[in-house]
Enzyme design. Structure first.
Site, short mmCIF file in Angstrom:
data_model
loop_
_atom_site.label_atom_id
_atom_site.label_comp_id
_atom_site.label_asym_id
_atom_site.label_seq_id
_atom_site.Cartn_x
_atom_site.Cartn_y
_atom_site.Cartn_z
N ASP A 34 40.04 79.49 37.03
CA ASP A 34 39.96 79.09 36.38
C ASP A 34 39.41 77.47 36.92
OD1 ASP A 34 42.41 79.96 35.06
OD2 ASP A 34 43.71 79.03 35.48
N HIS A 61 50.06 72.04 27.93
CA HIS A 61 48.86 71.25 28.11
C HIS A 61 48.76 69.96 26.89
CE1 HIS A 61 46.08 72.31 31.93
NE2 HIS A 61 47.07 71.40 32.43
N CYS A 118 39.25 72.15 26.54
CA CYS A 118 40.13 72.38 28.17
C CYS A 118 38.51 72.68 28.94
CB CYS A 118 40.51 73.95 28.12
SG CYS A 118 42.12 74.39 27.81
N1 ARG Z 1 44.80 78.83 33.34
C1 ARG Z 1 44.59 77.45 33.62
C2 ARG Z 1 46.02 76.82 33.65
O1 ARG Z 1 46.89 77.00 33.37
C3 ARG Z 1 44.23 76.97 31.99
C4 ARG Z 1 43.58 75.55 31.83
C5 ARG Z 1 43.22 74.73 30.39
N2 ARG Z 1 42.55 73.60 29.85
C6 ARG Z 1 43.44 72.93 29.31
N3 ARG Z 1 43.14 71.51 29.01
N4 ARG Z 1 44.87 73.01 28.97
O2 ARG Z 1 45.92 75.79 33.72
#
Ligand code: ARG
Length: 280
Positions: free
Chosen positions: A80, A180, A274
């Site tokens: 990630d 988020h 992201c």
């Molecule tokens: N798989 C990652 C998580 O769940 C995705 C993060 C996405 N990042 C963001 N800024 N929304 O943490």
């Protein structure tokens, strides 16, 4: 005497882009091997080669708009890490370090802090409280909007406010798909934002209405393709191509949408924002 037709609010307004500096991380080790949000299905997995091609197109889009893109080396075993937004919050040359919720991502915080220290940021705070950087902190000219409910703790909002000396406004996230803040809201510049009301608690919706009476409201369909995970430089909006209605709305309000395809990265719950940490 002629009567001019009424203009839709914001229509025809002159939008001004400002050159930005972004930090990105090539998804060389991208995979969906664990599940920490409802988008991630380890059985379905994801294609790293395709993800790299889509990510390269995103980087090219920023460069074509005249923005600067810095790169941090991806680390094996951190699938990630491509989601650079989570790596820190950088405002006014000060770095509020990330402290990740899930053990799978713990090592990313120090990696980003170390890159920032090496690249001229001497004021880096190792946070006491759990926070996922720009995933949950979105910076406007006069305030920082901060999400809580799934990842970042409210105590981190207070810690960031004290360290950065900027007002931090807490917003409560209630839908696990929008875990988020940057999956549900993005700053448009000029003190305005776009958001999906359904991602927020009633009280936080009321706060958003009070702060941003002229906001662009997105519908469920655009939110569900992570259309709110967009990056605006004041005029251009780099946004998931599938968010068709939101793209039209933005155009009608004087913005220039730049559609991108990040469908492979969405399998991990991520979009353009992201993948992008702004260095201020
Ligand atoms: N798989 C990652 C998580 O769940 C995705 C993060 C996405 N990042 C963001 N800024 N929304 O943490």
């Amino acid at each position: 005497m002629s009567v001019l037709p009424a203009m839709a609010p914001g229509a025809g307004a002159e939008r001004t882009a400002r050159r930005r500096r972004y930090l990105m991380c090539r998804p060389d080790h991208f995979a969906v091997t664990y599940s920490i949000n409802p988008w991630m299905d380890p059985l379905a997995g994801a294609d790293a080669v395709k993800a790299v091609a889509q990510w390269e197109a995103l980087r090219s889009a920023y460069l074509a708009l005249g923005h600067e893109v810095e790169l941090i080396d991806p680390i094996e075993g951190l699938p990630d890490m491509v989601f650079a937004a989570n790596g820190a919050l950088v405002v006014g040359g000060r770095v509020y370090g990330a402290r990740f919720t899930h053990p799978e991502r713990h090592a990313e915080g120090p990696a980003y802090s170390q890159w920032l220290r090496k690249n001229g940021y001497s004021e880096v705070l190792d946070a006491q409280h759990t926070n996922e950087g720009e995933g949950d902190f979105l910076t406007l000219d006069h305030m920082i909007l901060a999400g809580t409910g799934f990842r970042t703790e409210i105590a981190a909002h207070q810690e960031a406010q004290e360290f950065l000396g900027r007002p931090v406004v807490t917003l409560q996230l209630v839908d696990p798909r929008f875990y988020h803040l940057d999956t549900a809201l993005f700053p448009l510049g000029g003190g305005n934002v776009a958001y999906f009301p359904g991602a927020f608690s009633p009280g936080s919706r009321a706060v958003l209405e009070r702060l941003f009476p002229d906001a662009i409201l997105a519908g469920e369909r655009d939110a569900a393709v992570l259309g709110l995970n967009a990056v605006c430089d004041g005029r251009n909006v780099v946004i998931n191509a599938e968010a068709v209605e939101l793209i039209e709305t933005l155009r009608g309000r004087g913005y220039d949408p730049v559609p991108v395809d990040l469908s492979e990265l969405r399998k991990a719950g991520g979009g353009p924002k992201c993948c992008t940490l702004e260095l201020r």
